[in-house]
Design a protein around this motif. Structure first.
Motif: not given
Length: 525
Positions: A252-275
């Protein structure tokens, strides 16, 4: 001692310079300062693919490709036209502004890419599939009803599902090839109130479902919007797809929301969202993810970071938007992927081959305003500022024709040419109010004219300005700035548009020599 102090005095600025250079080489949020909403993402090997929403535009459901999650390039669309109906064709007074196809779901399963979407305009759900996401061909299946904000999901046991709905989330099983609802299946409610983790005072019930399976557990991402609060990420977790599900607020920050999960070949994880970010549209962010007690933890101390440990952006030109000189191979009636038509085009009334190096737009009917102009060719604007220029040959316009360059949304503005009473005029028209207003006009006595539109989204100032030139060098402002406003009526960020429409007699045409876009605004004389 003095020598040592001098040495340290030299090293400190050098160190600070190296730090600043290292920071400059990192990605920053937003990762794409342009309208790319409702993203869905997959990784295949070391390559990422992303789909997004473009609603009433054709072609639709853009496919973008990246090697680093930051620098993206348009590579395809899931469809050329969604359906051949009046609303999508801008015919018989009907339109699909703000409608068309909405939030897509992109998946990769056993060597096949699947893109699903849904449309209020047709009341259907669509599943597109291909072995080659960059070149196609695509196979399409469509069926009723239109499953709102669904997530396509292939489970480990071979079963295929859609999770969909708002607030009260449901599950329906599809056939093994995802071509339709499985015969005899019964949809079921899997979460009675998915908004509950964000509190009781909900304005927007939980929607935008995206379902993932990580280490044997199911994770369902949704957006909700508490009244008086901001767009919020809610995540539910379960051991079985049918539940029971437990949920929590994930960001709950800056209104950044709606999306999902993605990981990198190195095993790092990110959430892709939009504002939601004003007139430029809904812009993508990446948020780092750590795992704790089998829950994805989004952000840095619960906040969206300004910088990311990813490669820096090389800019959005030419991957997301691009200039076009309209030189295409002989016999190739096609356009760069950055272009989309405002609704379905009439392909008999545009050409990049009739005159080499030009885009020709011919009128095929009489229209009352630019709002129903068939064959308006558009591409995104980008932030924080951008500028679009074009040159237009107006020699073959008919009386009553209007043609030019627009900053296009519900509350638009345009600069161009009106043919009227045997003469031609350079005009600036504002569509900020219910009735369009011609703000200024000057006579035009030559057949070629240069046009420019600047868009300034800095700090959500959202100003659009218009100019003309008789020689392509000296620019003169025309009319007045428009206040660009994001509206639900169009549900997308402002776009540059090239257009030509008739108000009295069909058959006139104009030739656009080029369109050039820059991510800066140049001073004018």
């Amino acid at each position: 001692m003095k020598r040592r102090l001098f040495r340290y005095g030299f090293l400190v600025p050098a160190f600070l310079f190296l730090v600043s250079q290292a920071q400059a080489q990192k990605a920053t949020n937003p990762v794409i300062y342009a309208d790319v909403p409702d993203m869905s993402m997959v990784r295949v090997g070391d390559t990422y693919y992303m789909s997004s929403t473009t609603m009433h535009l054709s072609p639709g459901v853009p496919i973008m490709k990246s090697k680093d999650l930051v620098n993206w390039k348009l590579v395809n669309y899931a469809y050329d036209t969604l359906a051949n109906v009046d609303a999508l064709n801008l015919e018989n007074g009907k339109s699909a502004y703000g409608k068309g196809s909405w939030a897509s779901s992109l998946r990769y399963h056993k060597g096949t890419f699947y893109v699903s979407t849904f449309a209020q305009t047709t009341g259907k759900t669509y599943i597109y599939s291909t072995k080659n996401i960059e070149r196609g061909p695509w196979k399409v299946s469509s069926f009723k009803p239109s499953f709102h904000d669904h997530s396509l999901f292939f489970d480990d046991d071979g079963r295929v599902y859609l999770v969909y709905g708002g607030g009260r989330l449901r599950l329906v099983e599809l056939t093994a090839d995802a071509s339709g609802v499985k015969p005899g299946t019964t949809e079921q409610v899997i979460i009675e109130n998915a908004s509950a983790p964000s509190g009781a005072n909900v304005g927007l019930p939980a929607e935008g479902s995206q379902l993932f399976k990580v280490a044997g557990k199911y994770y369902l991402f949704n957006i909700t919007w508490p009244r008086g609060g901001m767009r919020t990420v809610v995540i539910h977790r379960a051991d079985k797809i049918t539940g029971p599900w437990e949920g929590r607020v994930a960001l709950q920050d800056l209104g950044v929301a709606q999306g999902g999960l993605i990981n990198t070949p190195k095993g790092e994880w990110f959430a892709y969202l939009f504002r939601d970010y004003g007139a430029v549209g809904r812009i993508p962010y990446l948020v780092p993810v750590k795992w704790k007690d089998n829950w994805p933890v989004l952000g840095v101390d619960g906040k969206v970071p300004g910088t990311l440990d990813l490669p820096a952006s090389k800019g959005l030109i030419p991957g997301i938007v691009a200039s076009d000189e309209f030189y295409y191979k002989k016999g190739r009636q096609a356009l760069s992927l950055v272009w989309q038509w405002n609704h379905n085009p009439d392909n008999s009334l545009w050409s990049v081959t009739d005159r080499k190096g030009f885009l020709r737009l011919t009128t095929g009917r009489v229209d009352t305003s630019i709002y129903f102009a068939r064959n308006m060719l558009t591409q995104r604007t980008v932030g924080p500022v951008c500028s679009g220029t074009t040159a237009i040959d107006v020699e073959n316009m008919k009386d009553g024709d209007c043609a030019g360059l627009t900053l296009w949304s519900k509350q638009y503005g345009w600069v161009g040419v009106k043919a009227e009473g045997g003469a031609k005029y350079i005009v600036m028209v504002s569509g900020e109010k219910a009735a369009p207003e011609e703000v200024e006009r000057v006579p035009l006595t030559q057949k070629k004219l240069y046009l420019k539109a600047d868009a300034d989204f800095t700090n959500r100032s959202d100003k659009g300005r218009f100019y003309y030139s008789l020689d392509g060098k000296t620019w003169t402002p025309l009319g007045a700035p428009i206040q660009m406003v994001y509206t639900l009526a169009h549900f997308m960020g402002y776009r540059f548009g090239l257009f030509n429409y008739a108000t009295k007699e069909a058959g006139g045409y104009v030739d656009f020599d080029y369109f050039r876009i820059a991510d800066k605004i140049s001073p004018t004389k």
